[in-house]
Scaffold this active site. Sequence first.
Site, PDB file in Angstrom:
ATOM      1  N   GLY A  16       0.830  -1.212   0.000  1.00 14.17           N
ATOM      2  CA  GLY A  16       0.000   0.000   0.000  1.00 14.17           C
ATOM      3  C   GLY A  16       0.858   1.252   0.000  1.00 14.17           C
ATOM      4  O   GLY A  16       1.936   1.267   0.575  1.00 14.17           O
ATOM      5  N   ALA A  27      15.767  10.361  -0.579  1.00 17.81           N
ATOM      6  CA  ALA A  27      16.923  10.205   0.314  1.00 17.81           C
ATOM      7  C   ALA A  27      17.799   9.029  -0.124  1.00 17.81           C
ATOM      8  O   ALA A  27      19.031   9.123  -0.085  1.00 17.81           O
ATOM      9  CB  ALA A  27      16.443  10.001   1.758  1.00 17.81           C
ATOM     10  N   ARG A  77       1.015  -4.840  -5.670  1.00 18.44           N
ATOM     11  CA  ARG A  77       1.209  -6.158  -5.054  1.00 18.44           C
ATOM     12  C   ARG A  77       1.491  -7.121  -6.203  1.00 18.44           C
ATOM     13  O   ARG A  77       0.910  -6.993  -7.275  1.00 18.44           O
ATOM     14  CB  ARG A  77      -0.038  -6.558  -4.265  1.00 18.44           C
ATOM     15  CG  ARG A  77      -0.393  -5.508  -3.215  1.00 18.44           C
ATOM     16  CD  ARG A  77      -1.527  -5.903  -2.318  1.00 18.44           C
ATOM     17  NE  ARG A  77      -2.130  -4.720  -1.705  1.00 18.44           N
ATOM     18  CZ  ARG A  77      -1.698  -4.147  -0.580  1.00 18.44           C
ATOM     19  NH1 ARG A  77      -0.667  -4.643   0.063  1.00 18.44           N
ATOM     20  NH2 ARG A  77      -2.291  -3.081  -0.103  1.00 18.44           N
ATOM     21  N   GLY A 107       5.525  -2.448   3.543  1.00 19.23           N
ATOM     22  CA  GLY A 107       5.086  -2.998   4.825  1.00 19.23           C
ATOM     23  C   GLY A 107       5.644  -4.389   5.069  1.00 19.23           C
ATOM     24  O   GLY A 107       6.567  -4.837   4.369  1.00 19.23           O
ATOM     25  N   ASP A 108       5.061  -5.052   6.057  1.00 21.06           N
ATOM     26  CA  ASP A 108       5.527  -6.369   6.495  1.00 21.06           C
ATOM     27  C   ASP A 108       5.607  -7.401   5.378  1.00 21.06           C
ATOM     28  O   ASP A 108       6.578  -8.158   5.297  1.00 21.06           O
ATOM     29  CB  ASP A 108       4.551  -6.901   7.558  1.00 21.06           C
ATOM     30  CG  ASP A 108       5.244  -7.021   8.892  1.00 21.06           C
ATOM     31  OD1 ASP A 108       6.460  -6.771   8.943  1.00 21.06           O
ATOM     32  OD2 ASP A 108       4.566  -7.370   9.868  1.00 21.06           O
ATOM     33  N   THR A 131       4.213   2.521   5.770  1.00 24.14           N
ATOM     34  CA  THR A 131       2.806   2.117   5.872  1.00 24.14           C
ATOM     35  C   THR A 131       2.075   3.062   6.815  1.00 24.14           C
ATOM     36  O   THR A 131       2.624   3.446   7.857  1.00 24.14           O
ATOM     37  CB  THR A 131       2.647   0.659   6.360  1.00 24.14           C
ATOM     38  OG1 THR A 131       1.286   0.443   6.757  1.00 24.14           O
ATOM     39  CG2 THR A 131       3.537   0.307   7.527  1.00 24.14           C
ATOM     40  N   ASP A 133      -0.306   2.227   8.575  1.00 23.58           N
ATOM     41  CA  ASP A 133      -0.891   1.434   9.670  1.00 23.58           C
ATOM     42  C   ASP A 133      -0.033   1.402  10.937  1.00 23.58           C
ATOM     43  O   ASP A 133      -0.515   1.011  11.998  1.00 23.58           O
ATOM     44  CB  ASP A 133      -1.128  -0.015   9.210  1.00 23.58           C
ATOM     45  CG  ASP A 133      -1.981  -0.085   7.954  1.00 23.58           C
ATOM     46  OD1 ASP A 133      -2.741   0.876   7.703  1.00 23.58           O
ATOM     47  OD2 ASP A 133      -1.885  -1.086   7.219  1.00 23.58           O
ATOM     48  N   ASP A 135       2.259  -0.671  11.796  1.00 23.70           N
ATOM     49  CA  ASP A 135       2.185  -2.029  12.340  1.00 23.70           C
ATOM     50  C   ASP A 135       3.463  -2.825  12.096  1.00 23.70           C
ATOM     51  O   ASP A 135       3.430  -4.043  11.925  1.00 23.70           O
ATOM     52  CB  ASP A 135       0.986  -2.774  11.733  1.00 23.70           C
ATOM     53  CG  ASP A 135       1.042  -2.855  10.212  1.00 23.70           C
ATOM     54  OD1 ASP A 135       1.925  -2.202   9.622  1.00 23.70           O
ATOM     55  OD2 ASP A 135       0.219  -3.566   9.626  1.00 23.70           O
ATOM     56  N   MET A 175      -8.866   3.786   8.743  1.00 27.77           N
ATOM     57  CA  MET A 175      -8.068   2.667   8.220  1.00 27.77           C
ATOM     58  C   MET A 175      -7.136   2.076   9.290  1.00 27.77           C
ATOM     59  O   MET A 175      -7.168   2.499  10.439  1.00 27.77           O
ATOM     60  CB  MET A 175      -7.257   3.136   7.021  1.00 27.77           C
ATOM     61  CG  MET A 175      -8.066   3.193   5.744  1.00 27.77           C
ATOM     62  SD  MET A 175      -6.985   3.574   4.357  1.00 27.77           S
ATOM     63  CE  MET A 175      -8.036   3.081   3.003  1.00 27.77           C
ATOM     64  N   ARG A 177      -5.950  -1.521   8.696  1.00 27.32           N
ATOM     65  CA  ARG A 177      -5.989  -2.986   8.497  1.00 27.32           C
ATOM     66  C   ARG A 177      -6.180  -3.689   9.839  1.00 27.32           C
ATOM     67  O   ARG A 177      -7.134  -3.406  10.532  1.00 27.32           O
ATOM     68  CB  ARG A 177      -4.739  -3.462   7.764  1.00 27.32           C
ATOM     69  CG  ARG A 177      -4.776  -3.084   6.288  1.00 27.32           C
ATOM     70  CD  ARG A 177      -3.636  -3.661   5.532  1.00 27.32           C
ATOM     71  NE  ARG A 177      -3.952  -4.941   4.959  1.00 27.32           N
ATOM     72  CZ  ARG A 177      -3.117  -5.614   4.183  1.00 27.32           C
ATOM     73  NH1 ARG A 177      -1.914  -5.140   3.934  1.00 27.32           N
ATOM     74  NH2 ARG A 177      -3.455  -6.747   3.661  1.00 27.32           N
TER      75      ARG A 177
HETATM   76  P1  ATP Z   1       0.759  -2.832   3.423  1.00 30.89           P
HETATM   77  O1  ATP Z   1       1.048  -2.965   4.899  1.00 30.89           O
HETATM   78  O2  ATP Z   1       0.579  -1.456   2.993  1.00 30.89           O
HETATM   79  O3  ATP Z   1      -0.332  -3.745   2.941  1.00 30.89           O
HETATM   80  P2  ATP Z   1       2.698  -4.787   2.599  1.00 30.89           P
HETATM   81  O4  ATP Z   1       4.108  -4.652   2.155  1.00 30.89           O
HETATM   82  O5  ATP Z   1       2.481  -5.553   3.880  1.00 30.89           O
HETATM   83  O6  ATP Z   1       2.089  -3.341   2.633  1.00 30.89           O
HETATM   84  P3  ATP Z   1       1.626  -6.990   1.014  1.00 30.89           P
HETATM   85  O7  ATP Z   1       0.530  -6.990   0.007  1.00 30.89           O
HETATM   86  O8  ATP Z   1       1.463  -7.871   2.205  1.00 30.89           O
HETATM   87  O9  ATP Z   1       1.846  -5.472   1.416  1.00 30.89           O
HETATM   88  O10 ATP Z   1       3.009  -7.427   0.287  1.00 30.89           O
HETATM   89  C1  ATP Z   1       3.467  -6.733  -0.870  1.00 30.89           C
HETATM   90  C2  ATP Z   1       4.096  -7.699  -1.831  1.00 30.89           C
HETATM   91  O11 ATP Z   1       5.243  -8.321  -1.214  1.00 30.89           O
HETATM   92  C3  ATP Z   1       3.213  -8.859  -2.257  1.00 30.89           C
HETATM   93  O12 ATP Z   1       2.324  -8.518  -3.282  1.00 30.89           O
HETATM   94  C4  ATP Z   1       4.270  -9.851  -2.742  1.00 30.89           C
HETATM   95  O13 ATP Z   1       4.710  -9.514  -4.036  1.00 30.89           O
HETATM   96  C5  ATP Z   1       5.410  -9.630  -1.744  1.00 30.89           C
HETATM   97  N1  ATP Z   1       5.316 -10.625  -0.662  1.00 30.89           N
HETATM   98  C6  ATP Z   1       4.584 -10.575   0.470  1.00 30.89           C
HETATM   99  N2  ATP Z   1       4.748 -11.686   1.211  1.00 30.89           N
HETATM  100  C7  ATP Z   1       5.580 -12.493   0.516  1.00 30.89           C
HETATM  101  C8  ATP Z   1       6.128 -13.790   0.742  1.00 30.89           C
HETATM  102  N3  ATP Z   1       5.848 -14.506   1.826  1.00 30.89           N
HETATM  103  N4  ATP Z   1       6.958 -14.294  -0.209  1.00 30.89           N
HETATM  104  C9  ATP Z   1       7.263 -13.602  -1.324  1.00 30.89           C
HETATM  105  N5  ATP Z   1       6.774 -12.374  -1.586  1.00 30.89           N
HETATM  106  C10 ATP Z   1       5.946 -11.818  -0.690  1.00 30.89           C
END
Ligand code: ATP
Length: 302
Positions: A16, A27, A77, A107-108, A131, A133, A135, A175, A177
């Site tokens: 996100g 930076a 994603r 994010g995570d 993020t 969130d 989190d 928001m 999550r």
């Molecule tokens: P937000 O907190 O804003 O949702 P996020 O980084 O947690 O951000 P995710 O959709 O969970 O968002 O992950 C982003 C992308 O990271 C995924 O679409 C995927 O391409 C990659 N990703 C996430 N988890 C894995 C995993 N276990 N193995 C490989 N790639 C991953």
Amino acid sequence: MSTKKVTKIAVLTSGGDAPGMNAAIRAVVRTSLYHGLEVFGVARGYNGMIEDDIIPMDSKSVANIIQRGGTILKTARSKEFFETEGRQVAYNNLKKRGIDGIVVIGGDGSFKGAQKFSNEFDIPCIGIPGTIDKDIAGSDFTIGFDTAVNTAVEAIDKIRDTADAHDRLFVVEVMGRDAGYIALHSGIATGAENILIPETKTDMNALITALTEKEKRKKLVNLIVVAEGDEFGGGTQVGNFLKDKLPNADIRVCILGHIQRGGSPSCLDRLIASRMGYHAVECLLNGTHNVKTLLIINTNPK
Ligand code: ATP
């Protein structure tokens, strides 16, 4: 710790979007250039790595973006990145350019992907928590939270004005999550009567009793802030429950939604994004490998 000397860095934004991501990209690019490294921007998160959408960046390509929301690199994603085959294609595209270090702003989930990628191909990756969130374990700050929570506060203040004019009860969904930080911070800052977050289970019967008491006292203006991930089910479900139990009350539901993701980043988000971006490149140069750039409030400054 990696002993390899990094010479070419790629930066990407993933998951996100969050206000301040542009400041972090800036930076990373400018710190890399300062150290004489080549730096590349990857478009649309891991998708750009797989689809070979990778462009060289210079100082000018990050001019005039520190104040802009969103991300100039776009974010996405990527389903393919979950698969070994997708990650192999991504690695081949980096390798043919000689890219030997990656900074992932996300994010995570994005960090999990980066860690897997780093372990598979022995390429150092650094994660910058981006993020709204807030989190990310181990960090008191994530890029975008401060802006998002201030956007929520501004909106809830406005809702309170109209709630007051009409003697209404407003349920406002924010928001976050699975995390309740935006709800908790914005709810406290706007004097909300109740705040519902996923981290704690709300006694809905006690809430009805309290609101009925207020109705009897003719206190008709009420503000309830609900985190989208609350176990009861978010703003609409809470609103419907209250309408059912309090038929005499004038109840409205407002879902703040994506307005919380946009806008110019706050001063704090610009600062932490700049510091984290700088630190990410320093980590790669120092041989630090597979870490997040974390900021923890220093309670004992020396
Ligand atoms: P937000 O907190 O804003 O949702 P996020 O980084 O947690 O951000 P995710 O959709 O969970 O968002 O992950 C982003 C992308 O990271 C995924 O679409 C995927 O391409 C990659 N990703 C996430 N988890 C894995 C995993 N276990 N193995 C490989 N790639 C991953």
